[in-house]
Every structure is written in structure tokens, then in C-alpha cells.
Scaffold this motif. Structure first.
Motif, mmCIF file in Angstrom:
data_model
loop_
_atom_site.group_PDB
_atom_site.id
_atom_site.type_symbol
_atom_site.label_atom_id
_atom_site.label_comp_id
_atom_site.label_asym_id
_atom_site.label_seq_id
_atom_site.Cartn_x
_atom_site.Cartn_y
_atom_site.Cartn_z
ATOM 1 N N PHE A 13 22.099 80.351 21.051
ATOM 2 C CA PHE A 13 22.448 78.843 20.949
ATOM 3 C C PHE A 13 24.034 78.845 21.010
ATOM 4 C CE2 PHE A 13 18.224 77.439 19.394
ATOM 5 C CZ PHE A 13 18.228 76.579 20.318
ATOM 6 N N LEU A 14 24.752 79.986 20.367
ATOM 7 C CA LEU A 14 26.359 79.987 20.268
ATOM 8 C C LEU A 14 26.882 80.286 21.376
ATOM 9 C CD1 LEU A 14 26.638 81.616 16.749
ATOM 10 C CD2 LEU A 14 27.226 79.339 17.255
ATOM 11 N N ILE A 15 26.091 80.875 22.611
ATOM 12 C CA ILE A 15 26.773 80.787 24.029
ATOM 13 C C ILE A 15 27.594 79.923 24.124
ATOM 14 C CG2 ILE A 15 26.167 81.294 26.313
ATOM 15 C CD1 ILE A 15 24.122 83.270 25.583
ATOM 16 N N GLU A 16 27.086 78.584 23.777
ATOM 17 C CA GLU A 16 27.539 77.322 24.434
ATOM 18 C C GLU A 16 28.919 77.026 23.532
ATOM 19 O OE1 GLU A 16 26.250 72.883 25.161
ATOM 20 O OE2 GLU A 16 24.949 74.230 24.636
ATOM 21 N N LEU A 47 8.964 85.054 8.564
ATOM 22 C CA LEU A 47 9.905 84.920 9.914
ATOM 23 C C LEU A 47 9.493 84.375 10.994
ATOM 24 C CD1 LEU A 47 11.380 88.633 9.569
ATOM 25 C CD2 LEU A 47 12.367 86.408 8.775
ATOM 26 N N SER A 48 8.212 84.477 11.301
ATOM 27 C CA SER A 48 7.865 83.428 12.417
ATOM 28 C C SER A 48 7.945 81.921 11.976
ATOM 29 C CB SER A 48 6.236 83.893 12.697
ATOM 30 O OG SER A 48 6.278 85.118 12.986
ATOM 31 N N GLN A 49 7.435 81.759 10.798
ATOM 32 C CA GLN A 49 7.719 80.075 10.460
ATOM 33 C C GLN A 49 9.125 79.721 10.402
ATOM 34 O OE1 GLN A 49 5.065 77.931 9.724
ATOM 35 N NE2 GLN A 49 6.962 76.680 10.159
ATOM 36 N N GLU A 50 10.070 80.674 9.984
ATOM 37 C CA GLU A 50 11.408 80.356 9.948
ATOM 38 C C GLU A 50 12.147 80.074 11.432
ATOM 39 O OE1 GLU A 50 14.529 81.960 7.613
ATOM 40 O OE2 GLU A 50 13.065 83.349 6.642
ATOM 41 N N ILE A 51 11.609 81.030 12.505
ATOM 42 C CA ILE A 51 12.168 80.913 14.033
ATOM 43 C C ILE A 51 11.609 79.421 14.492
ATOM 44 C CG2 ILE A 51 10.540 82.019 15.155
ATOM 45 C CD1 ILE A 51 12.813 83.127 16.631
ATOM 46 N N GLN A 52 10.361 79.009 14.185
ATOM 47 C CA GLN A 52 9.750 77.834 14.440
ATOM 48 C C GLN A 52 10.633 76.616 13.905
ATOM 49 O OE1 GLN A 52 5.551 77.400 14.304
ATOM 50 N NE2 GLN A 52 5.322 77.682 16.520
ATOM 51 N N ASP A 53 10.835 76.696 12.716
ATOM 52 C CA ASP A 53 11.662 75.803 11.727
ATOM 53 C C ASP A 53 12.858 75.591 12.610
ATOM 54 O OD1 ASP A 53 9.426 75.058 10.308
ATOM 55 O OD2 ASP A 53 10.286 76.235 8.766
ATOM 56 N N PHE A 54 13.633 76.616 12.808
ATOM 57 C CA PHE A 54 14.906 76.778 13.417
ATOM 58 C C PHE A 54 15.106 75.974 14.745
ATOM 59 C CE2 PHE A 54 18.116 78.930 15.931
ATOM 60 C CZ PHE A 54 19.467 78.272 15.706
ATOM 61 N N GLN A 55 13.921 76.479 15.628
ATOM 62 C CA GLN A 55 14.247 75.727 17.097
ATOM 63 C C GLN A 55 13.679 74.325 16.984
ATOM 64 O OE1 GLN A 55 11.138 78.294 19.192
ATOM 65 N NE2 GLN A 55 12.439 79.743 19.500
ATOM 66 N N GLN A 56 12.755 73.944 15.978
ATOM 67 C CA GLN A 56 12.343 72.332 16.065
ATOM 68 C C GLN A 56 13.544 71.705 15.346
ATOM 69 O OE1 GLN A 56 9.298 71.386 16.634
ATOM 70 N NE2 GLN A 56 10.514 69.356 16.681
ATOM 71 N N TRP A 57 14.577 72.311 14.515
ATOM 72 C CA TRP A 57 15.788 71.614 13.932
ATOM 73 C C TRP A 57 16.679 71.250 15.132
ATOM 74 C CZ3 TRP A 57 20.550 73.121 14.543
ATOM 75 C CH2 TRP A 57 21.720 72.168 13.902
ATOM 76 N N ALA A 58 16.807 72.543 15.975
ATOM 77 C CA ALA A 58 17.782 72.340 17.243
ATOM 78 C C ALA A 58 17.084 71.330 18.041
ATOM 79 C CB ALA A 58 17.883 73.612 17.819
ATOM 80 N N MET A 59 16.060 71.103 18.223
ATOM 81 C CA MET A 59 15.482 70.247 19.352
ATOM 82 C C MET A 59 15.589 68.949 18.796
ATOM 83 S SD MET A 59 14.170 69.662 22.038
ATOM 84 C CE MET A 59 13.660 71.286 22.706
ATOM 85 N N ASP A 60 15.416 68.539 17.414
ATOM 86 C CA ASP A 60 15.300 67.279 16.772
ATOM 87 C C ASP A 60 16.689 66.832 16.888
ATOM 88 O OD1 ASP A 60 12.786 67.464 16.624
ATOM 89 O OD2 ASP A 60 12.635 67.662 14.472
ATOM 90 N N THR A 61 17.585 67.713 16.528
ATOM 91 C CA THR A 61 19.214 67.303 16.435
ATOM 92 C C THR A 61 19.855 66.769 17.794
ATOM 93 O OG1 THR A 61 19.459 68.861 14.356
ATOM 94 C CG2 THR A 61 21.503 68.256 15.754
ATOM 95 N N TYR A 62 19.322 67.654 18.741
ATOM 96 C CA TYR A 62 19.973 67.535 19.978
ATOM 97 C C TYR A 62 19.433 66.307 20.659
ATOM 98 C CZ TYR A 62 20.560 67.809 25.052
ATOM 99 O OH TYR A 62 20.858 67.721 26.524
ATOM 100 N N LEU A 63 18.132 66.090 20.448
ATOM 101 C CA LEU A 63 17.443 65.001 20.898
ATOM 102 C C LEU A 63 17.994 63.427 20.239
ATOM 103 C CD1 LEU A 63 13.664 65.874 21.598
ATOM 104 C CD2 LEU A 63 15.432 65.633 23.305
#
Length: 359
Positions: A185-188, A117-133
Motif C-alpha cells: 500500500f505504501l508504494i503509492e 495473524l490471518s485474522q489481522e491481515i483480513q482486518d487490515f485489508q477490510q479497513w483499507a477497503m472501507d476507508t477508501y470506499l
């Protein structure tokens, strides 16, 4: 004093955790720091440990529904949470879902092993950052080129991409901290009703998140979406109604995002009114959406300007956020199926766009 504090904290953690339910977090650091601490999502300290020869060990209770972080820094003093001159890492998300977790921190970056689960949350955060940038570079380039339509389209695509993935992640992790992160993230992107429904489906980690809980209570306190209309008699009537009652309901619909406090909006109103009067008998529907406006001020402006088409009140600003409205007036022409025909219309562009589809 520091040694006594460390000893008491470690003892408290070990006493609170059953030996069969203890998560041991072993880590290494390349930088020289005195100690690290483990905190929960509210910021409460769960454990602290000294760093010796670049290594440390933290303990907490195994709880897959929890979310914690490792932060680098000196121990808090009586008058300051961080000692003067202390340094600390950005929060490193950890979910204590197993008995043993390894964390290697080098040059401000972390690598977690042993915890799915720790790896998943890091992967998710990295995906969000990469997609946004990646997309924000494209949006910035379009803005510099003066391509407002392209900028809006790319912004909508980014919003849809982020929202779709976050919804998928949330549905798969409603009971743990990954779901809490996705819902943040979905707040937005989520409107009032969707966010309330998603939050109420959430488990322990979602309900323990102070930001999510605060936003949920805020939305629950807002009045229901409604519409107001100025009658020919000069009376303002209010009734239940939603944006979707007009847009995508079978007619071409012109939507004016405006406000009573906005000078350019009031200057644009006569153009919208003229198009409304000219094409209403041909099936055109026109509505307004007041942005960051008080209802009393909206009503006064409607009377002063002679705006007789309905106004959909949007107290949570969900509609403005849905269409990434950053400046008003912003006028959009929607097709009968709810798709966008033209947007960012001003002056003569309004009648030109409507005339093309209704002549």
C-alpha cells in the motif's frame, strides 16, 4: 490422472513438513467445486485437496513469516493453469502461524478462526477497503460539484490517513506477510528514500514479495534527486538539491508542476516568470517540478521559454504522487512553514495569491 496428481502433491507436502511443524487448514465451502489449492506469494502450489461434501483439508509448514492464499478451482492441466471453465475465489490471505486453522467460505466471503495473524491481515485489508470506499464517495461528490479545492483537500486527507495507518502496521509486522501487505500500500505514498529504508528493514515475507522487490530495484536504479538552473549566460547547471531545500525553508514558495510536452504548461510559463520577477526581491522563491519529462527536453524548454528559476528533477515522480497531481500545469503556493496557501492557480490567480501575502 487427477487422483495420482493429488496423491503425489499431498505426499510431497507431508514429507517436507515435520509433524510438529505442520499447519492443518480445515475448510468448508457452500458452493460446489472439485478442489482447492494453497499457493505461496509467488503463486507456487503448496498443496491441493479435493472437496468432499463441502469440506477440504490442506497442509503446509508452520511459518509465521510466510503468506499464502486459498483459491477455488479445478486442477491445472498441462496446457492451462486453470482447467477450461474453472472458477475460483479471490485470494483469501492466510498466514500459517498455528497448527490448526479453520476457514469457512460462503457466497464468496471467508471467515478464518484459530489464526491470529490471518485474522489481522483480513482486518487490515477490510479497513483499507472501507476507508477508501468511504472517502472516494466524498471525493466524487466534490468533483461533480466542481469543488477542486475541496476534492484536493479530501484526497490529501485520504492519502495521509492511509499512509499513517500503513506505516504503523508495517512497523508492527515487518517480519510477516501483514507487513508485506502494508508496504505494498505504501508504494503509492512513500517517497523513494522512505520506501528503500522500509524495504531494507523488512523480513522474509517482505523480501519474498515479487512486487516489492521489483519496485525496490527500480528505485535503487534511479538517479539521485537533483536540480537544474538556467543561468543568464544560457548555460544549464546541475547540482544536488531537493524539494525540501525550498519548500518549508522559511520563504513563500511558488511551485509549478509542468512538462515540456504540455502546451498549457508552456502557455502558463510567462505568468509564472512575471510573478517570479516581480516578487523575488520581496522574498518569493519559485521552483519548477518537471512531470514525466526527459531532462534534455526540460532543458530545451527552459531555454526557449526563459525559465531561470530552479527545476527540481523528480525521476521517480514521487513529488507529483505526494501532491496527487493528476493534471498539469498545477501551481501551488506554499507558506514559509511548508503548508499550502493556495493551489490549482492559473493566469491572474497566481499573482493575486502571491500579492495577498507579499504586498
Amino acid at each position: 490422472m487427477k487422483r495420482i496428481f493429488l496423491s503425489l502433491m499431498t505426499l510431497a507436502v507431508l514429507c517436507a513438513c515435520n509433524n510438529d511443524n505442520v499447519c492443518t487448514i480445515s475448510g468448508t465451502l457452500t458452493d460446489s467445486v472439485d478442489s482447492v489449492r494453497l499457493v505461496d506469494m509467488s503463486g507456487a502450489v503448496l498443496d491441493v485437496a479435493t472437496v468432499k461434501d463441502g469440506a477440504f483439508t490442506l497442509k503446509c509448514e508452520i511459518d509465521p513469516e510466510a503468506g499464502v492464499s486459498i483459491i477455488r478451482g479445478a486442477l491445472p492441466t498441462e496446457d492451462s493453469y486453470y482447467s477450461e471453465g474453472s472458477m475460483y475465489y479471490d485470494p483469501i490471505p492466510l498466514i500459517p502461524d498455528v497448527k490448526k486453522i479453520m476457514v469457512d467460505i460462503a457466497d464468496g466471503k471467508s471467515k478464518i478462526t484459530g489464526s491470529p495473524l490471518s485474522q489481522e491481515i483480513q482486518d487490515f485489508q477490510q479497513w483499507a477497503m472501507d476507508t477508501y470506499l468511504n472517502d472516494i464517495e466524498t471525493i466524487s461528490a466534490l468533483e461533480e460539484a466542481g469543488d477542486s479545492i475541496g476534492k484536493m483537500k479530501t484526497s490529501e486527507e485520504l492519502a495521509n490517513k492511509m499512509a499513517t495507518h500503513c506505516r504503523e502496521v508495517y512497523q508492527a509486522h515487518k517480519a510477516d506477510a501483514i507487513g508485506a501487505q502494508a508496504l505494498n500500500f505504501l508504494i503509492e505514498f512513500a517517497d523513494k528514500d522512505e520506501f528503500i529504508a522500509l524495504y531494507e528493514q523488512g523480513g522474509k515475507a517482505v523480501k519474498a514479495d515479487a512486487q516489492l522487490g521489483g519496485y525496490y530495484e527500480h528505485l535503487k536504479s534511479l538517479p539521485e534527486e537533483a536540480m537544474i538552473t538556467l543561468l543568464e549566460s544560457g548555460e544549464i547547471v546541475k547540482e544536488q538539491g531537493t524539494f525540501e531545500d525550498y519548500v518549508g525553508a522559511g520563504n513563500y514558495t511558488l511551485v509549478d508542476f509542468w512538462a515540456s510536452w504540455c502546451g498549457p504548461c508552456k502557455a502558463e510559463a510567462p505568468n509564472v516568470i512575471a510573478v517570479f520577477e516581480k516578487y523575488r526581491d520581496k522574498g518569493l522563491v519559485v521552483i519548477g517540478v518537471p512531470v514525466n519529462d526527459k531532462q534534455e527536453a526540460t532543458e530545451m524548454a527552459m531555454k526557449n521559454l526563459g525559465i531561470h528559476y530552479p527545476q527540481v528533477l523528480d525521476p521517480s515522480q514521487a513529488l507529483a504522487e505526494r501532491f496527487n497531481i493528476v493534471g498539469i500545469p498545477y501551481i501551488i503556493l506554499f507558506a514559509p512553514d511548508g503548508s499550502v496557501v493556495a493551489e490549482g492557480l492559473r493566469g491572474a490567480q497566481i499573482e493575486e495569491a502571491v500579492g495577498k501575502v507579499l504586498q
